[in-house]
Design an enzyme around this catalytic site. Structure first.
Site, PDB file in Angstrom:
ATOM      1  N   GLY A 183       0.771  -1.230   0.000  1.00 29.68           N
ATOM      2  CA  GLY A 183       0.000   0.000   0.000  1.00 29.68           C
ATOM      3  C   GLY A 183       0.801   1.279   0.000  1.00 29.68           C
ATOM      4  O   GLY A 183       0.254   2.351  -0.265  1.00 29.68           O
ATOM      5  N   ASP A 184       2.120   1.209   0.267  1.00 34.22           N
ATOM      6  CA  ASP A 184       2.936   2.428   0.303  1.00 34.22           C
ATOM      7  C   ASP A 184       4.393   2.097  -0.028  1.00 34.22           C
ATOM      8  O   ASP A 184       5.318   2.520   0.652  1.00 34.22           O
ATOM      9  CB  ASP A 184       2.835   3.090   1.684  1.00 34.22           C
ATOM     10  N   LEU A 185       4.585   1.345  -1.108  1.00 38.03           N
ATOM     11  CA  LEU A 185       5.946   0.964  -1.497  1.00 38.03           C
ATOM     12  C   LEU A 185       6.645   2.150  -2.166  1.00 38.03           C
ATOM     13  O   LEU A 185       6.161   2.690  -3.166  1.00 38.03           O
ATOM     14  CB  LEU A 185       5.917  -0.218  -2.473  1.00 38.03           C
TER      15      LEU A 185
END
Length: 289
Positions: A183-185
């Protein structure tokens, strides 16, 4: 909710004092090796364990961060940092000695290599998706449909948001290769851990089309870098090749993501970041065949 989309903090630090982390230091036999850093979502304290291993004590201040800690625990070190201890809102994880390794790669001219590392990390995390859900049936990752609700509420604010919302609705209705997502790479959330290699930290805990997880890395390590002439186009080619993604779907997810990210920044009053996220989204539109 913590807004994601760039490595620039979206809110100033919050300082509630440090009594909470002080409670966990003796309980888990930890020695602090730096000052705590407090944000709107968590407090981070670099520590060493009883046996001298570097670790990070994280105290969550939000449901999102608590969910992320549970997902790290469920991944059990497969592509992600290993959880050493977890209780309530407190989690103790491995700590990388060089938290800026991927950013350094970009700065020294190895942008393609950094992108491929991020793609390999995402693939490793996604491959463990089924095992994660079996390991912890209590894990409740957030569906992408819910993640996009702020965009749908603000879709009439700009042409990009209208286009992004239209694309998002269609993609959400025809998702493929549904996985548990980080979700937040981005370049600040995949660190090097020596013999353990490259590992992800700070997941948001989503579930949906795996192509979505590759969008944020294209907007990083900063919007300024992402908007350099030719950079988005080159890294887009690297991602589609490294992750075996359909170029049209990835480009459309990127437009939708940039519209959502711009919306979040606008809600938070970060107008400059909202504008630069929108510019990346407009550039992404040119990638859609």
């Amino acid at each position: 909710m913590l807004r994601v989309g760039a490595m620039t903090p979206d809110a100033g630090p919050v300082d509630p004092g440090h009594a909470a982390e002080s409670e966990w230091l003796p309980r888990w036999g930890l020695t602090p090796v730096g000052d705590p850093v407090t944000t709107a979502s968590s407090t981070l304290t670099p520590v060493r364990t009883r046996d001298g291993a570097p670790a990070m004590l994280k105290l969550s201040h939000s449901e999102e961060e608590t969910r992320g800690a549970a997902l790290l625990d469920a991944w059990d070190g497969h592509g992600a940092v290993r959880v050493l201890r977890r209780q309530g809102d407190a989690v103790l994880i491995e700590r990388a000695e060089d938290p800026h390794a991927l950013v350094t790669l970009v700065e020294t001219g190895d942008d393609d290599a950094a992108t491929r590392i991020l793609c390999r990390t995402a693939d490793t995390l996604h491959a463990a998706s089924d095992a994660v859900m079996i390991t912890d049936a209590r894990l409740r990752p957030v569906p992408l449909e819910q993640w996009f609700r702020d965009l749908f509420a603000h879709e009439d604010d700009s042409d990009l948001q209208r286009r992004g919302a239209t694309i998002a609705r269609r993609l959400l209705g025809e998702q493929r290769e549904v996985r548990v997502l980080h979700g937040d790479l981005h370049h600040g959330n995949v660190l090097h851990f020596g013999d353990r290699g490259w590992l992800a930290i700070d997941p948001k805990g989503l579930v949906g089309d795996r192509a979505f997880d590759f969008c944020n890395l294209l907007c990083n390590p900063s919007h300024e870098v992402a908007l350099r002439p030719g950079r988005l186009e080159q890294q887009f080619r690297v991602v589609t090749d490294a992750a075996s993604l359909d170029a049209k779907r990835l480009a459309e997810w990127l437009v939708a993501w940039c519209a959502l990210s711009s919306t979040w920044f606008a809600i938070d009053g970060a107008d400059a970041l909202a504008e630069s996220a929108a510019r990346i989204g407009e550039r992404a539109m040119t990638l859609v065949p």
